[in-house]
Design a protein around this motif. Structure first.
Motif, short mmCIF file in Angstrom:
data_model
loop_
_atom_site.label_atom_id
_atom_site.label_comp_id
_atom_site.label_asym_id
_atom_site.label_seq_id
_atom_site.Cartn_x
_atom_site.Cartn_y
_atom_site.Cartn_z
N MET A 227 -4.20 -84.66 18.35
CA MET A 227 -3.26 -83.66 17.86
C MET A 227 -3.93 -82.29 17.70
N ALA A 228 -5.19 -82.27 17.30
CA ALA A 228 -5.88 -80.99 17.17
C ALA A 228 -5.95 -80.29 18.52
N ARG A 229 -6.25 -81.04 19.56
CA ARG A 229 -6.30 -80.47 20.90
C ARG A 229 -4.92 -79.97 21.33
N ALA A 230 -3.87 -80.74 21.01
CA ALA A 230 -2.51 -80.33 21.38
C ALA A 230 -2.13 -79.02 20.70
N LEU A 231 -2.47 -78.87 19.42
CA LEU A 231 -2.16 -77.64 18.71
C LEU A 231 -2.94 -76.47 19.30
N THR A 232 -4.17 -76.71 19.72
CA THR A 232 -4.96 -75.66 20.36
C THR A 232 -4.29 -75.18 21.64
N VAL A 233 -3.84 -76.13 22.45
CA VAL A 233 -3.16 -75.77 23.70
C VAL A 233 -1.85 -75.05 23.40
N LEU A 234 -1.14 -75.46 22.37
CA LEU A 234 0.10 -74.79 22.00
C LEU A 234 -0.16 -73.32 21.71
N VAL A 235 -1.25 -73.02 21.04
CA VAL A 235 -1.61 -71.63 20.74
C VAL A 235 -2.06 -70.91 22.01
N GLU A 236 -2.87 -71.57 22.83
CA GLU A 236 -3.38 -70.93 24.05
C GLU A 236 -2.25 -70.53 25.00
N THR A 237 -1.18 -71.29 25.01
CA THR A 237 -0.05 -70.97 25.87
C THR A 237 0.82 -69.86 25.29
N GLY A 238 0.64 -69.57 24.00
CA GLY A 238 1.50 -68.61 23.33
C GLY A 238 2.81 -69.19 22.87
N TRP A 239 3.02 -70.47 23.15
CA TRP A 239 4.31 -71.08 22.81
C TRP A 239 4.37 -71.52 21.35
N ASP A 240 3.30 -71.32 20.59
CA ASP A 240 3.40 -71.63 19.16
C ASP A 240 4.42 -70.74 18.48
N VAL A 241 4.76 -69.58 19.09
CA VAL A 241 5.75 -68.70 18.47
C VAL A 241 7.11 -69.36 18.39
N HIS A 242 7.34 -70.36 19.22
CA HIS A 242 8.63 -71.05 19.20
C HIS A 242 8.69 -72.15 18.14
N PHE A 243 7.57 -72.38 17.48
CA PHE A 243 7.51 -73.38 16.42
C PHE A 243 6.87 -72.73 15.19
N PRO A 244 7.59 -71.79 14.58
CA PRO A 244 7.00 -70.93 13.54
C PRO A 244 6.52 -71.69 12.32
N GLU A 245 7.10 -72.83 12.04
CA GLU A 245 6.66 -73.60 10.87
C GLU A 245 5.21 -74.07 11.03
N LEU A 246 4.81 -74.34 12.27
CA LEU A 246 3.41 -74.70 12.54
C LEU A 246 2.56 -73.45 12.74
N SER A 247 3.07 -72.49 13.48
CA SER A 247 2.30 -71.29 13.78
C SER A 247 1.90 -70.55 12.51
N ALA A 248 2.77 -70.58 11.49
CA ALA A 248 2.49 -69.87 10.24
C ALA A 248 1.30 -70.43 9.50
N LEU A 249 0.85 -71.62 9.88
CA LEU A 249 -0.31 -72.23 9.23
C LEU A 249 -1.63 -71.66 9.73
N ARG A 250 -1.57 -70.93 10.84
CA ARG A 250 -2.80 -70.36 11.40
C ARG A 250 -3.33 -69.27 10.47
N GLY A 251 -4.60 -69.38 10.13
CA GLY A 251 -5.22 -68.38 9.28
C GLY A 251 -4.89 -68.50 7.81
N LEU A 252 -4.06 -69.45 7.43
CA LEU A 252 -3.71 -69.63 6.02
C LEU A 252 -4.86 -70.33 5.31
N LYS A 253 -5.51 -69.62 4.42
CA LYS A 253 -6.73 -70.12 3.81
C LYS A 253 -6.47 -71.29 2.87
N GLN A 254 -7.50 -72.11 2.73
CA GLN A 254 -7.51 -73.21 1.78
C GLN A 254 -8.78 -73.12 0.94
#
Length: 476
Positions: A227-254
């Motif tokens: 799944m980590a690899r799949a999310l990486t590819v989702l970002v590399e394609t730019g298509w993470d913008v179509h799944f904003p609930e996941l994309s919004a997690l990028r850069g969100l600190k913990q």
């Protein structure tokens, strides 16, 4: 990339079922040159011990009428796809797609100004050029036992690279999500030039039907291991913008004390990897596996609006996200609706999101707490909840630790709530017995009885009746 036909002895053994061999022999007997194509060739290279049944076949040197006639000699033929030169046949209970090779004919302007027509005499290079990725353009020649590779698919497969075959890739934007799916299943990296082409297709997402989108997400959730690899590819394609609930997690600190692995997006991918592993170890398939994987991928989407930052006395950053579990239900529902998840799956996933932080409060639950949790989770189960919690706690890199679900599951088994909530002991018939008329008052009273039962105020039918008498006496 320019294609050329390369043949090598098939590495290992391509194991075909008897029905598949019968089908191939029937096509060859009337002058056809059948090749096994598609995913089964790829998978035979990855897992040579498998025996392939429902393979896809492409037939050269025959027109569609001759193919149909040959297929009728071995099985029941469905010609619904005949206009697209695709036939389906069932042989000994196994289903096969049999197609003719196709080529492009210029019919208009632009990269889509082409018609596709059947051409049984076209070359293997041109026929395979229409496939999405090089590793899916591999062919197996049953007549010679050779692997036919026109686009470098074997090298890409061995290198773990997902690369588009030709610019024809752009004709179907769903192929971008297929890239994410293949990354999830096989842990593949996306070739830079393919990532660039996928980014050019970002605007095409709106033309995809929800049903087709769900087909790919369902494969991710039911077959994906990376799944980590799949999310990486989702970002590399730019298509993470179509799944904003996941994309919004990028850069969100913990808080690094609890999440040394990094931001929420990174944690989500690692937890997804754990969810896939745990689900497989539990023997889950289909919807049951999808519930665990999707529940884990969405478990922290509530952090987007429920993350607070402060400083400790020593100056280190403190990050908290109180209430994010419950807050995650709404964005998780939005995501599942957008990807086309069916209602019966959504109903199981959302309680897992809402309740994934329960063990943070205590690792010493009471029977009452377990009964209440089981009821809040339904139609999801305590077992499913435990898998999501363990995936969450196990997806933190060097900060991974057990999820603390053991005592909860032990009590759930003890009180009979492991798979379903405890059945209510007080029923409508008991209310009628004491003279109540069926009506709106039944619902609140039965719900109150369930809460009292979960809290341990009574444990059998006699106790339920006693509780009812006391309740009615108090309210009279």
């Amino acid at each position: 990339m320019t294609g050329f036909e390369s043949r090598v002895p098939f590495p290992g053994t391509f194991r075909l079922s008897e029905a598949a061999s019968t089908l191939l022999d029937a096509l060859a007997a009337v002058g056809g040159r059948p090749f096994v194509v598609g995913g089964s060739v790829r998978d035979a290279l990855l897992e040579p011990e498998l025996t392939f049944k429902d393979v896809d076949v492409e037939v050269f040197h025959l027109d569609v009428d001759a193919v149909a006639a040959a297929l009728r000699t071995v099985g029941l033929v469905d010609e619904v796809g005949r206009a697209f030169s695709v036939l389906k046949v069932r042989v000994d209970g196994q289903d096969f797609d049999v197609s003719l090779p196709r080529r492009e004919v210029k019919s208009g302007d632009g990269h889509r100004g082409f018609d596709v027509v059947a051409d049984p005499r076209t070359s293997l290079v041109k026929a395979s050029a229409r496939r999405d990725f090089t590793l899916n353009a591999l062919l197996f020649d049953p007549a010679t036992g050779e692997l036919v590779d026109c686009w470098g698919g074997l090298d890409d497969l061995r290198a773990g690279v997902l690369r588009h075959t030709t610019p024809a890739f752009a004709e179907d934007p769903l192929r971008v999500l297929r890239a994410v799916q293949f990354a999830a299943r096989f842990g593949l990296r996306l070739a830079p030039e393919t990532a660039e082409l996928c980014r050019e297709l970002v605007g095409e997402f709106e033309h995809l039907s929800t049903e087709r989108v769900w087909t790919e997400w369902y494969k991710i959730a039911t077959r994906g291991k990376h799944m980590a690899r799949a999310l990486t590819v989702l970002v590399e394609t730019g298509w993470d913008v179509h799944f904003p609930e996941l994309s919004a997690l990028r850069g969100l600190k913990q808080d690094l004390r609890w999440h040394p692995e990094g931001d929420v997006f990174t944690h989500t991918g690692l937890a997804g990897d754990q969810a896939a592993r745990l689900a497989d170890e539990a023997g889950l398939v289909g919807d049951d596996r999808a519930v665990i994987v999707l529940g884990t991928l969405l478990h922290d989407v509530g952090k987007v609006d429920h993350t607070q930052f402060s400083r400790r006395k020593d100056g280190t950053l403190k990050v908290s996200s109180h209430g994010h579990a419950e807050a995650g239900v709404a964005p998780a529902r939005t995501f599942l609706r957008a990807i086309g998840a069916p209602h019966h799956l959504t109903r199981r996933v959302l309680p897992l999101v809402a309740e994934h932080m329960v063990t943070a409060s205590t690792n010493k639950p009471t029977a009452a707490a377990v009964r209440r949790l089981a009821r809040r989770l339904a139609p999801a189960t305590m077992t499913e909840w435990a898998l999501v919690v363990e995936a969450d706690k196990g997806g933190r890199g060097r900060g991974s630790r057990p999820g603390g679900t053991g005592p909860w599951l032990a009590l759930a088994e003890e009180v009979g709530a492991e798979q379903t909530p405890v059945t209510g002991l007080l029923r409508g018939e008991h209310l009628i017995e004491v003279g109540m008329m069926p009506g709106p008052a039944f619902g609140p009273l039965l719900r109150a009885a369930l809460a009292a039962q979960d809290d341990g105020e009574f444990e059998d039918e006699a106790g339920a009746k006693t509780w009812l008498a006391a309740r009615l006496h108090t309210s009279s």
